[in-house]
Design a protein around this motif. Sequence first.
Motif, mmCIF file in Angstrom:
data_model
loop_
_atom_site.group_PDB
_atom_site.id
_atom_site.type_symbol
_atom_site.label_atom_id
_atom_site.label_comp_id
_atom_site.label_asym_id
_atom_site.label_seq_id
_atom_site.Cartn_x
_atom_site.Cartn_y
_atom_site.Cartn_z
ATOM 1 N N ALA A 1 79.407 -0.971 47.598
ATOM 2 C CA ALA A 1 77.969 -0.807 47.363
ATOM 3 C C ALA A 1 77.146 -1.791 48.185
ATOM 4 O O ALA A 1 76.111 -1.425 48.752
ATOM 5 N N SER A 2 77.589 -3.036 48.271
ATOM 6 C CA SER A 2 76.830 -4.026 49.029
ATOM 7 C C SER A 2 76.821 -3.693 50.516
ATOM 8 O O SER A 2 75.842 -3.951 51.222
ATOM 9 N N VAL A 3 77.918 -3.104 51.007
ATOM 10 C CA VAL A 3 77.967 -2.685 52.410
ATOM 11 C C VAL A 3 77.003 -1.526 52.644
ATOM 12 O O VAL A 3 76.304 -1.466 53.652
ATOM 13 N N GLU A 4 76.962 -0.580 51.688
ATOM 14 C CA GLU A 4 76.037 0.545 51.804
ATOM 15 C C GLU A 4 74.590 0.051 51.801
ATOM 16 O O GLU A 4 73.742 0.567 52.540
ATOM 17 N N ARG A 5 74.298 -0.948 50.989
ATOM 18 C CA ARG A 5 72.932 -1.498 50.956
ATOM 19 C C ARG A 5 72.585 -2.162 52.282
ATOM 20 O O ARG A 5 71.440 -2.087 52.743
ATOM 21 N N ALA A 6 73.577 -2.824 52.886
ATOM 22 C CA ALA A 6 73.337 -3.445 54.182
ATOM 23 C C ALA A 6 73.044 -2.394 55.239
ATOM 24 O O ALA A 6 72.182 -2.582 56.113
ATOM 25 N N PHE A 7 73.741 -1.263 55.180
ATOM 26 C CA PHE A 7 73.479 -0.183 56.113
ATOM 27 C C PHE A 7 72.067 0.385 55.894
ATOM 28 O O PHE A 7 71.366 0.734 56.847
ATOM 29 N N SER A 8 71.663 0.479 54.632
ATOM 30 C CA SER A 8 70.324 0.997 54.332
ATOM 31 C C SER A 8 69.235 0.081 54.877
ATOM 32 O O SER A 8 68.112 0.524 55.139
ATOM 33 N N ALA A 9 69.562 -1.205 55.041
ATOM 34 C CA ALA A 9 68.569 -2.147 55.562
ATOM 35 C C ALA A 9 68.183 -1.828 56.995
ATOM 36 O O ALA A 9 67.128 -2.266 57.476
ATOM 37 N N MET A 10 69.008 -1.042 57.694
ATOM 38 C CA MET A 10 68.685 -0.670 59.072
ATOM 39 C C MET A 10 67.369 0.100 59.144
ATOM 40 O O MET A 10 66.632 0.004 60.131
ATOM 41 N N LYS A 11 67.063 0.878 58.093
ATOM 42 C CA LYS A 11 65.828 1.652 58.083
ATOM 43 C C LYS A 11 64.602 0.740 58.057
ATOM 44 O O LYS A 11 63.540 1.105 58.561
ATOM 45 N N LEU A 12 64.766 -0.440 57.440
ATOM 46 C CA LEU A 12 63.649 -1.385 57.371
ATOM 47 C C LEU A 12 63.507 -2.178 58.662
ATOM 48 O O LEU A 12 62.399 -2.539 59.064
ATOM 49 N N ILE A 13 64.643 -2.454 59.297
ATOM 50 C CA ILE A 13 64.615 -3.272 60.511
ATOM 51 C C ILE A 13 64.269 -2.432 61.738
ATOM 52 O O ILE A 13 63.361 -2.757 62.505
ATOM 53 N N LYS A 14 64.985 -1.319 61.912
ATOM 54 C CA LYS A 14 64.728 -0.458 63.073
ATOM 55 C C LYS A 14 63.790 0.660 62.654
ATOM 56 O O LYS A 14 64.184 1.802 62.438
ATOM 57 N N SER A 15 62.519 0.337 62.552
ATOM 58 C CA SER A 15 61.496 1.286 62.126
ATOM 59 C C SER A 15 60.963 2.069 63.324
ATOM 60 O O SER A 15 61.400 1.888 64.468
ATOM 61 N N LYS A 16 59.982 2.930 63.076
ATOM 62 C CA LYS A 16 59.388 3.719 64.151
ATOM 63 C C LYS A 16 58.693 2.831 65.181
ATOM 64 O O LYS A 16 58.630 3.164 66.366
ATOM 65 N N LEU A 17 58.185 1.706 64.732
ATOM 66 C CA LEU A 17 57.505 0.785 65.653
ATOM 67 C C LEU A 17 58.493 -0.066 66.444
ATOM 68 O O LEU A 17 58.108 -0.690 67.432
ATOM 69 N N ASP B 1 70.849 -3.562 70.501
ATOM 70 C CA ASP B 1 71.858 -3.828 69.470
ATOM 71 C C ASP B 1 71.890 -5.301 69.063
ATOM 72 O O ASP B 1 72.042 -5.627 67.889
ATOM 73 N N VAL B 2 71.750 -6.201 70.052
ATOM 74 C CA VAL B 2 71.833 -7.634 69.745
ATOM 75 C C VAL B 2 70.657 -8.062 68.877
ATOM 76 O O VAL B 2 70.826 -8.765 67.871
ATOM 77 N N TRP B 3 69.474 -7.637 69.245
ATOM 78 C CA TRP B 3 68.280 -8.001 68.466
ATOM 79 C C TRP B 3 68.358 -7.403 67.064
ATOM 80 O O TRP B 3 68.052 -8.075 66.070
ATOM 81 N N MET B 4 68.775 -6.147 66.973
ATOM 82 C CA MET B 4 68.890 -5.516 65.661
ATOM 83 C C MET B 4 69.919 -6.231 64.795
ATOM 84 O O MET B 4 69.712 -6.450 63.603
ATOM 85 N N ASN B 5 71.043 -6.621 65.400
ATOM 86 C CA ASN B 5 72.076 -7.329 64.648
ATOM 87 C C ASN B 5 71.544 -8.657 64.120
ATOM 88 O O ASN B 5 71.762 -9.007 62.959
ATOM 89 N N ASP B 6 70.824 -9.401 64.974
ATOM 90 C CA ASP B 6 70.278 -10.691 64.551
ATOM 91 C C ASP B 6 69.247 -10.519 63.437
ATOM 92 O O ASP B 6 69.200 -11.313 62.483
ATOM 93 N N CYS B 7 68.406 -9.480 63.557
ATOM 94 C CA CYS B 7 67.411 -9.223 62.513
ATOM 95 C C CYS B 7 68.075 -8.844 61.194
ATOM 96 O O CYS B 7 67.635 -9.256 60.116
ATOM 97 N N LEU B 8 69.157 -8.059 61.281
ATOM 98 C CA LEU B 8 69.872 -7.661 60.060
ATOM 99 C C LEU B 8 70.511 -8.868 59.377
ATOM 100 O O LEU B 8 70.486 -8.976 58.149
ATOM 101 N N VAL B 9 71.083 -9.759 60.170
ATOM 102 C CA VAL B 9 71.715 -10.948 59.590
ATOM 103 C C VAL B 9 70.691 -11.785 58.830
ATOM 104 O O VAL B 9 70.921 -12.200 57.694
ATOM 105 N N THR B 10 69.548 -12.022 59.450
ATOM 106 C CA THR B 10 68.533 -12.853 58.795
ATOM 107 C C THR B 10 67.916 -12.153 57.585
ATOM 108 O O THR B 10 67.509 -12.822 56.630
ATOM 109 N N TYR B 11 67.845 -10.823 57.627
ATOM 110 C CA TYR B 11 67.257 -10.098 56.496
ATOM 111 C C TYR B 11 68.244 -10.004 55.328
ATOM 112 O O TYR B 11 67.890 -10.296 54.183
ATOM 113 N N ILE B 12 69.484 -9.616 55.617
ATOM 114 C CA ILE B 12 70.470 -9.420 54.545
ATOM 115 C C ILE B 12 70.880 -10.750 53.927
ATOM 116 O O ILE B 12 71.051 -10.853 52.710
#
Length: 498
Positions: free
Chosen positions: A438-454, A460-471
Amino acid sequence: MVTFFFLMCLAILTPGLFGTSVERFLGIVHVLNTAAATLKAAMESKLAEHSLSLSRIRGQGYDGASNMRGEFNGLKSLILKTNSSAYYVHCFAHQLQLTLVAVANSHIDVAHLFTLTDKIQNTVGASCKRKDMLRERQAAEIAKALNNGEKETGKGQNQEMGLSRAGATRWGSHYGTVNNVIGLFTPILDVLEMIEEEAVDSNQKGEAKILLDGLPSFDCVFVLHLMQDVLGLTNVLSQALQKKDQNIVNAIGLVKVTKSQLQRMREDGWDPLLQKVSLFCNKHNIPVPNMEATFVTRGRPRRRSEEMTNLHRYRVQIFYTILDMQLKELNDRFDEISSELLLCVACLNPRDAFEAFNKDMLIKMASFYPREFENIDMATLGYQLDTYIMDVRLDERFHDIRDLNELSKMLVRTKKNLTFPYVYLLLKLALLLPVATASVERAFSAMKLIKSKLRNRMGDVWMNDCLVTYIERDIFNEIPNELIMQNYQKMKTRRELL
């Protein structure tokens, strides 16, 4: 071009945190395809970045996809060939969801119910106008119930409800769908009647008429409330399995409790269910059939179904059959909990004064991890286990311990992890076995918040770094802003101090 991402989380146990098991997000890897060999190579590369190795893995957990849990060429099999101690546990929460989906797809009445709910979602939720109509009818229904004294006011009560679609990959969605249809039963009928009368499209009118014929019927209401009870019992298990502090012993116990509750419902739940359904039908002016009368197939009055009574139809063919299917699926899906390793882990259970303790089984558990116990004489482990069980049973501080997490913390707090290092090592290995993803699925769902339409062109590197700091924001929130600014200041010469 199709883009695939492979998400990796790591669970570790450290005495520095009082013996708690901590799961951390390592990162997200861009892969060309989802073949097991590709995923294994991506995993090895990501672990190497953090100076980790596949040889140190002691538990792995995925969903039921064939490329992940395949017996011969799945990811878990490839890892087991490299490291035989990386034992695989199929995500308990995912198995439970598969059980619910299997029942929904196998029983015609349950399948018909969820077909109706999907059509309701498509018809009533097709436009903002209809959604607003549903909200208005819901508000009027609540106001009427409050005036009649049927409902009470209070904080958190009488919240606005919306229609939700049941999905095979969304845990708990079936339960939410059933609850919402029951709670919005009258508003849904009101909106369907308005669609039937006022819709311009004849197809929409026809769809509304079909739903008005099927929804307010005893058959539909009966299955609706039956599934509410069944899914209500299994939803408790589903929510518990998705907690971060859940361990394998608790999960096994919760599965057993759920099976017992379903069996008790099968034996004693018919009369309460029939009474609840009858009250609901009387409230909404739905005819309740005489249970002693002969059952007649709806729409085909000449077909008498071999002189079957209504009681046999609803009690045997629906009530007993659905519960039996649910129990069978639970037994089939959770057959892994009877494996030898998990039976050994269960012997560490501290409940009821360590009643489940079994020295021989725990020694056998040590044999499953040869790298950890290769230089340890099993006789020495046996003597330590004897001393350990006498010590903790006599120590009052261990009398109220309920699960492995609490036991681990108490051993560290009382310094007994130093006195019984081999026992504590067994406990750490047990806590590392994954219960749910479940926690892994929640981390995957966080991609929608990080990689938005804007930010849809972020790399990939920037998205990974943003995910680490957010999760892992609980860690980053502890870093003072001054330290961050100093770090940026030292990266290169700037005109002014940050």
